[in-house]
Each structure stands twice: as structure tokens, then as C-alpha cells.
Write a protein that holds these residues in place. Structure first.
Motif, PDB file in Angstrom:
ATOM      1  N   MET A   1       0.847  -1.189   0.000  1.00 38.71           N
ATOM      2  CA  MET A   1       0.000   0.000   0.000  1.00 38.71           C
ATOM      3  C   MET A   1       0.891   1.251   0.000  1.00 38.71           C
ATOM      4  N   THR A 137      27.511  13.855  -3.787  1.00 40.02           N
ATOM      5  CA  THR A 137      26.870  13.657  -5.087  1.00 40.02           C
ATOM      6  C   THR A 137      25.391  13.328  -5.002  1.00 40.02           C
ATOM      7  N   PRO A 186      15.185   5.344  -7.329  1.00 39.67           N
ATOM      8  CA  PRO A 186      15.634   4.149  -8.047  1.00 39.67           C
ATOM      9  C   PRO A 186      17.146   4.028  -8.122  1.00 39.67           C
ATOM     10  N   LEU A 187      17.863   5.122  -7.835  1.00 38.38           N
ATOM     11  CA  LEU A 187      19.327   5.053  -7.868  1.00 38.38           C
ATOM     12  C   LEU A 187      19.890   4.425  -6.591  1.00 38.38           C
ATOM     13  N   TRP A 188      19.034   4.203  -5.592  1.00 37.14           N
ATOM     14  CA  TRP A 188      19.472   3.519  -4.375  1.00 37.14           C
ATOM     15  C   TRP A 188      19.003   2.080  -4.464  1.00 37.14           C
ATOM     16  N   GLU A 189      19.949   1.179  -4.612  1.00 37.09           N
ATOM     17  CA  GLU A 189      19.568  -0.232  -4.705  1.00 37.09           C
ATOM     18  C   GLU A 189      19.061  -0.763  -3.374  1.00 37.09           C
TER      19      GLU A 189
ATOM     20  N   LEU B   9      -8.885   0.231   1.476  1.00 37.89           N
ATOM     21  CA  LEU B   9      -7.598  -0.462   1.466  1.00 37.89           C
ATOM     22  C   LEU B   9      -7.475  -1.360   0.237  1.00 37.89           C
ATOM     23  N   ALA B  12      -6.828   0.777  -2.847  1.00 35.64           N
ATOM     24  CA  ALA B  12      -5.436   1.265  -2.918  1.00 35.64           C
ATOM     25  C   ALA B  12      -4.501   0.152  -3.370  1.00 35.64           C
ATOM     26  N   ALA B  16      -2.207   0.018  -6.820  1.00 34.64           N
ATOM     27  CA  ALA B  16      -0.756  -0.220  -6.788  1.00 34.64           C
ATOM     28  C   ALA B  16      -0.392  -1.431  -7.637  1.00 34.64           C
ATOM     29  N   GLY B 223       9.836   1.482 -11.935  1.00 33.42           N
ATOM     30  CA  GLY B 223      10.756   2.603 -12.110  1.00 33.42           C
ATOM     31  C   GLY B 223      12.205   2.247 -11.904  1.00 33.42           C
ATOM     32  N   ASP B 234      19.524  -0.168 -15.653  1.00 32.23           N
ATOM     33  CA  ASP B 234      19.199  -0.530 -14.285  1.00 32.23           C
ATOM     34  C   ASP B 234      19.609   0.658 -13.413  1.00 32.23           C
ATOM     35  N   LEU B 235      18.615   1.406 -12.919  1.00 33.01           N
ATOM     36  CA  LEU B 235      18.934   2.645 -12.204  1.00 33.01           C
ATOM     37  C   LEU B 235      19.663   2.379 -10.888  1.00 33.01           C
ATOM     38  N   GLY B 236      19.375   1.264 -10.236  1.00 33.89           N
ATOM     39  CA  GLY B 236      20.102   0.941  -9.010  1.00 33.89           C
ATOM     40  C   GLY B 236      21.577   0.743  -9.291  1.00 33.89           C
ATOM     41  N   ALA B 237      21.866   0.016 -10.367  1.00 27.92           N
ATOM     42  CA  ALA B 237      23.270  -0.192 -10.749  1.00 27.92           C
ATOM     43  C   ALA B 237      23.901   1.133 -11.168  1.00 27.92           C
ATOM     44  N   LEU B 238      23.108   1.981 -11.842  1.00 28.71           N
ATOM     45  CA  LEU B 238      23.637   3.281 -12.264  1.00 28.71           C
ATOM     46  C   LEU B 238      23.988   4.144 -11.052  1.00 28.71           C
ATOM     47  N   GLY B 239      23.116   4.108 -10.034  1.00 29.71           N
ATOM     48  CA  GLY B 239      23.415   4.871  -8.815  1.00 29.71           C
ATOM     49  C   GLY B 239      24.715   4.391  -8.186  1.00 29.71           C
ATOM     50  N   GLN B 242      27.592   5.600 -10.260  1.00 27.73           N
ATOM     51  CA  GLN B 242      27.857   7.029 -10.071  1.00 27.73           C
ATOM     52  C   GLN B 242      28.552   7.290  -8.745  1.00 27.73           C
ATOM     53  N   ARG B 243      28.214   6.493  -7.729  1.00 26.82           N
ATOM     54  CA  ARG B 243      28.783   6.745  -6.411  1.00 26.82           C
ATOM     55  C   ARG B 243      30.214   6.252  -6.302  1.00 26.82           C
ATOM     56  N   ARG B 244      30.472   5.020  -6.806  1.00 31.48           N
ATOM     57  CA  ARG B 244      31.791   4.459  -6.470  1.00 31.48           C
ATOM     58  C   ARG B 244      32.319   3.433  -7.459  1.00 31.48           C
ATOM     59  N   ARG B 248      30.825  -0.793 -13.309  1.00 28.26           N
ATOM     60  CA  ARG B 248      29.733  -1.756 -13.162  1.00 28.26           C
ATOM     61  C   ARG B 248      28.837  -1.689 -14.397  1.00 28.26           C
TER      62      ARG B 248
END
Lengths: 215, 357
Positions: A1, A137, A186-189, B9, B12, B16, B223, B234-239, B242-244, B248
Motif C-alpha cells: 500500500m 553527489t 531508483p538510484l538507491w539499490e 484499502l 489502494a 498499486a 521505475g 538498471d537505475l540501481g546499478a547506475l546509482g 555514479q557513487r563508487r 559496473r
């Protein structure tokens, strides 16, 4: 939810419960109002390794200083209901910006007072814990919203009987159940999601009104 | 009251659960092949590559190229350096190379680092026929599949190729051409180096940047994955990258089976993904001050034709916008009329309108 509808629903429920409690308190034989310092030791630093990995300052401690206001109304000589608003804040300095943990908790409680001054109660309410984060960053926040249950036992001493100043100490377990995801970046895995955030509480409370064993 | 809460509930939860962005990524698509393209593929009509040469890059990697030399080359005509698109390599552009040579234009088709014959599956192991496994690593090595040392290494490689070509065809005006993300690299190069040393630029079904209006940007897995069905980030991998961990893998390229080649490079790190895109998707057009040809495929499954025209209109050196009829994003590089069009462009002829497939 999604978090927002859940938070709205919980808020509506809480307001209804508070109104019922206030109505009952009007007919109560006694009531009290107090201020409490209520530090908590919990899993606040559980994500520190990951936060550091992301370049954020870690929370750095399991201790969360917290304080708040509490009102109690006795519905019988021994049984009371109460309202409590608690705030917590911890700031950990970082290389760019501090990591701050902010807690806001609103709860309705019920309890029993023993003749010798001891009491036992359970609070049920809603807590919002926000952890703000920043690195060179990146930045954002972890927002954990959800119901909270807080059983506790304590002992109160009434210094000016029967309705004067009192002092109380208590210990309890605070269980916060965050709903949904604490972030949608989404940038935080890492999800940083947790089913429950437990904390031991130790409170010292000072107030006016009916509460403790007699002086 | 309780019933109403339960209904709310359930509503909702239903909303989702039906969120279209939370669906899994579908199989890769590059748009349907047209009739002549299907025939072309079925007939295996790509010409044989005449042989490869190599130049040594700044880090020692051997960068491959193939020259398509006109039969009656007298050293006076124009030369084109052609950059392949994402996941691809130079051999798949043999039709354009051969077509340009047949039109009297010297064509040099390169393999970008981490692709084709410029690819090493392990440090020092550069067998182009060995299929890479795209194992994650904190470090890079010269020629690592789909990787580069930094976001500008591909640009520096391109400069090395241009320098070598200028040495090999002295006196010839040199044109840069790129297809899809290869055109993104060409535009990125021009952003930093300008066009004064180039005869012009040809952008073939160009992909410049994920934030360009001509390409659709979709979302899946709530997303966490964005892009097209062909190229997903893959935005998680991109983050994390970008960080370190810039090496990857963050981009997956998924082709329809009919277009898959054993030497494809199907994963990109952040450095290569960004290295194939312009640095400023809003203002890169201004750098294209010299003669610039834009070649669009009529049935491009990735790029919107109308938006492409609007982007072309922002290029100060625009020399022509040509639509290739009955042709898709990939098939545009197999088209003999496109080779003829490029040959006319590099000779300074007027190019505009449409050409046949």
C-alpha cells in the motif's frame, strides 16, 4: 500500500480515538499532565554500513534522545487512558551535511495504576521517523511511517497528594512497524526497508495531577 | 465504518498492483524489419570484410578498423570514418563500407573499444570470437567488453582514428559518420573538438542521449529500469556506478533474435554508456556548425521521425534531412541508397527529401 493513504487512514483513526478518549476524560475522577524525557536505544544505526557505503554520514549510535508531553485521565480509581506526543532528534555530523534522525510519535494509551505507585500501560499510535541524508553527489531521506505499540511499566511518586506534583520513571519496549518503502529513489539499490524497528525506552517524567502512590 | 476502510484499502492495493511501470521488461525490440530487410537478412547479403588493421590506443589496446578502398582511388577523393551503433561492430556495416567504396569514397569502419575486434574478454585475452560473460569487476582493463576507462576515452580513441586516417589519406577531406549511438559519439566528439578539421558529419538514425525528445523513455519494474525494450538501464546499478563503481554494467542491450550476432556486446558500463552520448542533450546542436547530414529511417522503432526533424532544425550546419523509405533503425545501414546518399553528401551535392530503401 502506498505510504500516504496509509498515513492518512492512521491519522483519521487516531483523531477518532483521541476524541473518544477526551470525552471519557471529562467524566474522569482525576487527570494529569506531564513532560517526559524518554531516550530510546534501538536499531537506529542498523543501516550505518550501507549509509557509509552510499557516502552518507552514518547515524553512529543506537541512542535516540526523545522527549514529549503526556496526559492521563482516570476513568476509574485505577484505570487510566492517556495521550502522548513524543519527539526525537539525533544529529550525526558528516563531511557534507549531517545525517539527522527525526521522530514524531502520537499515541493513545491505557493503563493500570497499582496502590503502591507502580503502573503498567500500553500506548498505540502512529510514528513518523525521517532520516535525512546527503553526500557530495547525492541526497535524500528515508521516511518510515507506521503504527507503533509501546508497552511499559513504571513507578510514580506523588509528592503533593492527591493532585500535586509527581515524578515517574518507566521502562518499555517501543515497536514501530513502518509501512511501505522508506524511499522511492531508483538510484538507491538498498531498500532500507524493515518490518519492525524495536527500541528500549527509559523514561523520567515530571508532571502535575493525579498519578502516583501517595505522599 | 470498518467495511468502508476495507474497501478503501482494497482499492489502494488494486491501484498499486495495476501500475504499468511495475511490469517486467518485455523482450527486446528494435522495430519490425521491412520486407526488403527481411529478404536482405535471409539472403545473408552482407559483403565479406576485406581485412582488418589495428592502431594502438593510449592504453595499449589494439583498436580494429577496416578500410573499404575505391577501385580507382587516386588519393583525391573524400574519406568517411564510420562509427557503428551500440551492441554492434564494424563488420555489420560492410554494406555501407562497400557501398561507399563503390561510389568512389574511401570508407574506414572502426570497431569501438570493447566491441568486435577491439574487445578483450579478460586482461590480455583479446579473442574476438570468445563470447564475453560480462562478469562484474571493480576494475577495468583495456578492451573489457562494453567498458572504457572513463567517459571520454571513446572520444580520444576516435581522435586517434581520425589522426591515423588523415595520415593515410593526406589531402582528402575527412567526414565523420555514425549510426545510432555511434552518431552520439560523433556528436560528443564534435562538442569538444569542433568541426573545423572535418569536411562534415553524417548522423544516421542518431541516438544522442536518453533525454533527447526523439527517443521514447519507458519504465519497468516500478521505475527501477528505464529506457527502451532494446536498451534498458538498471537505475540501481547506475546509482552505484555514479557513487563508487564506474565500471559496473548498467545498460543491457536486448536485440530480437533475428538481429543477434555472436560478436555483439550486450552490456555497457556507465563509462561507455555515457561516452556514447552527448554531454549536453539540450545544447549539443550548437556545436554542429559544419555541414551536417541527418539520415532518418521511415520505420524507426526507436526514434520519432517528427521529433527528429525538430532536432535537426536546431543544427546550425544542417545540410539536409533525408528520410529513407521502407527502412528500419538497423536496416538503414544495409541500404545501398544510403551509401549513395552519403557519397553525394561528401562531394558537396544537395541532399534533402527522401531516398528509396
Amino acid at each position: 500500500m502506498p505510504i500516504t493513504p496509509a498515513a492518512h487512514l492512521a491519522t483519521v483513526c487516531l483523531v477518532v480515538l483521541l476524541l473518544v478518549g477526551a470525552a471519557r476524560a471529562q467524566a474522569a475522577p482525576g487527570m494529569s499532565l506531564s513532560f517526559g524525557f524518554e531516550p530510546r536505544v534501538g536499531t537506529y544505526a542498523a543501516d550505518d554500513a550501507q549509509l557509509a557505503d552510499y557516502g552518507f554520514a552514518p547515524v553512529g549510535s543506537a541512542l535516540l534522545p526523545a522527549w514529549g508531553l503526556r496526559g492521563r485521565a482516570f476513568v476509574t480509581e485505577r484505570l487510566f487512558v492517556g495521550l502522548a506526543m513524543t519527539y526525537g532528534l539525533r544529529v550525526a555530523e558528516g563531511p557534507v551535511a549531517p545525517t539527522t534522525v527525526t521522530l514524531t510519535e502520537t499515541a493513545l494509551g491505557a493503563g493500570y495504576r497499582f496502590p503502591w505507585g507502580g503502573f503498567a500501560s500500553v500506548d498505540v499510535g502512529f510514528a513518523a521517523q525521517t532520516t535525512t541524508l546527503a553526500s557530495r553527489t547525492d541526497g535524500g531521506a528515508l521516511v518510515q511511517l507506521g503504527p507503533v505499540v509501546h508497552p511499559r511499566v513504571g513507578w510514580a511518586r506523588q509528592f503533593t497528594a492527591p493532585f500535586g506534583w509527581f515524578l515517574a520513571v518507566s521502562a518499555g519496549v517501543n515497536l514501530h512497524f513502518p509501512l511501505g518503502a522508506p524511499h522511492s529513489n531508483p538510484l538507491w539499490e538498498a531498500s532500507f526497508r524493515r518490518a519492525v524497528q524495536p527500541a528500549l525506552t527509559l523514561g523520567i517524567e515530571s508532571g502535575l495531577g493525579l498519578m502516583g502512590g501517595g505522599a | 465504518m470498518r467495511k468502508e476502510i476495507l474497501v478503501a484499502l482494497a482499492g489502494a492495493a488494486l491501484v498499486a498492483g495495476c501500475d504499468p511501470t511495475c511490469e517486467p521488461v518485455p523482450p527486446g525490440e528494435l522495430g519490425a524489419l521491412t520486407a526488403w530487410e527481411q529478404e536482405f537478412l535471409a539472403g545473408g547479403q552482407l559483403p565479406d570484410v576485406p581485412g582488418r588493421s589495428f592502431l594502438t590506443a593510449e592504453d595499449g589496446l589494439r583498436l580494429a578498423w577496416t578500410d573499404w578502398v575505391p577501385a580507382a582511388w587516386d588519393g583525391s577523393g573524400p574519406a568517411v570514418l564510420l562509427v557503428h551503433g551500440s551492441s554492434s561492430h564494424g563488420a555489420l556495416y560492410a554494406a555501407l563500407g562497400q557501398g561507399l567504396a563503390d561510389e568512389g569514397v574511401w570508407a574506414r569502419v572502426i570497431d569501438l573499444r570493447g566491441h568486435g575486434h577491439s574487445r578483450c574478454v579478460a586482461p590480455g585475452r583479446c579473442d574476438p570470437l570468445e563470447v564475453p560473460t560480462y562478469e562484474e569487476s571493480d576494475i577495468t582493463w583495456p578492451g573489457r567488453p562494453g567498458d572504457s576507462a572513463d567517459v571520454n576515452q571513446l572520444t580520444r580513441d576516435l581522435q586517434a582514428h581520425l589522426t591515423a586516417l588523415a595520415r593515410d589519406v593526406p589531402g582528402s577531406p575527412i567526414f565523420l559518420a555514425g549510426h545510432s549511438a555511434g552518431a552520439g559519439l560523433v556528436a560528443r566528439y564534435v562538442e569538444s573538438a569542433g568541426m573545423s578539421h572535418l569536411g562534415g558529419v553524417a548522423l544516421i538514425a542518431p541516438f544522442f542521449h536518453a533525454d533527447q525528445p526523439q527517443n521514447e523513455r519507458l519504465e519497468w519494474e516500478c521505475g527501477r529500469v528505464v529506457g527502451t525494450t532494446y536498451a534498458r538501464v538498471d537505475l540501481g546499478a547506475l546509482g552505484d556506478a555514479q557513487r563508487r563503481n564506474p565500471h559496473r554494467y548498467v545498460l543491457s542491450l536486448d536485440k530480437p533474435p533475428a538481429l543477434v550476432h555472436p560478436m555483439d556486446t550486450l552490456r555497457y558500463t556507465m563509462t561507455t554508456m555515457q561516452g556514447l552520448a552527448v554531454t549536453d542533450p539540450q545544447r549539443f546542436h550548437a556545436a554542429l556548425t559544419g555541414p551536417t547530414l541527418w539520415v532518418a529511417a521511415e520505420h524507426d522503432g526507436l526514434l520519432d521521425l517528427a521529433a527528429s526533424r525538430r532536432e535537426y532544425a536546431r543544427i546550425p550546419g544542417g545540410a539536409g534531412f533525408v528520410t529513407v523509405r521502407e527502412t528500419s533503425h538497423v536496416g538503414v545501414t544495409w541500404s545501398r541508397p544510403v551509401a549513395r546518399l552519403l557519397a553525394r553528401f561528401v562531394r558537396g551535392a544537395e541532399v534533402e527529401g527522401e531516398v528509396g530503401p
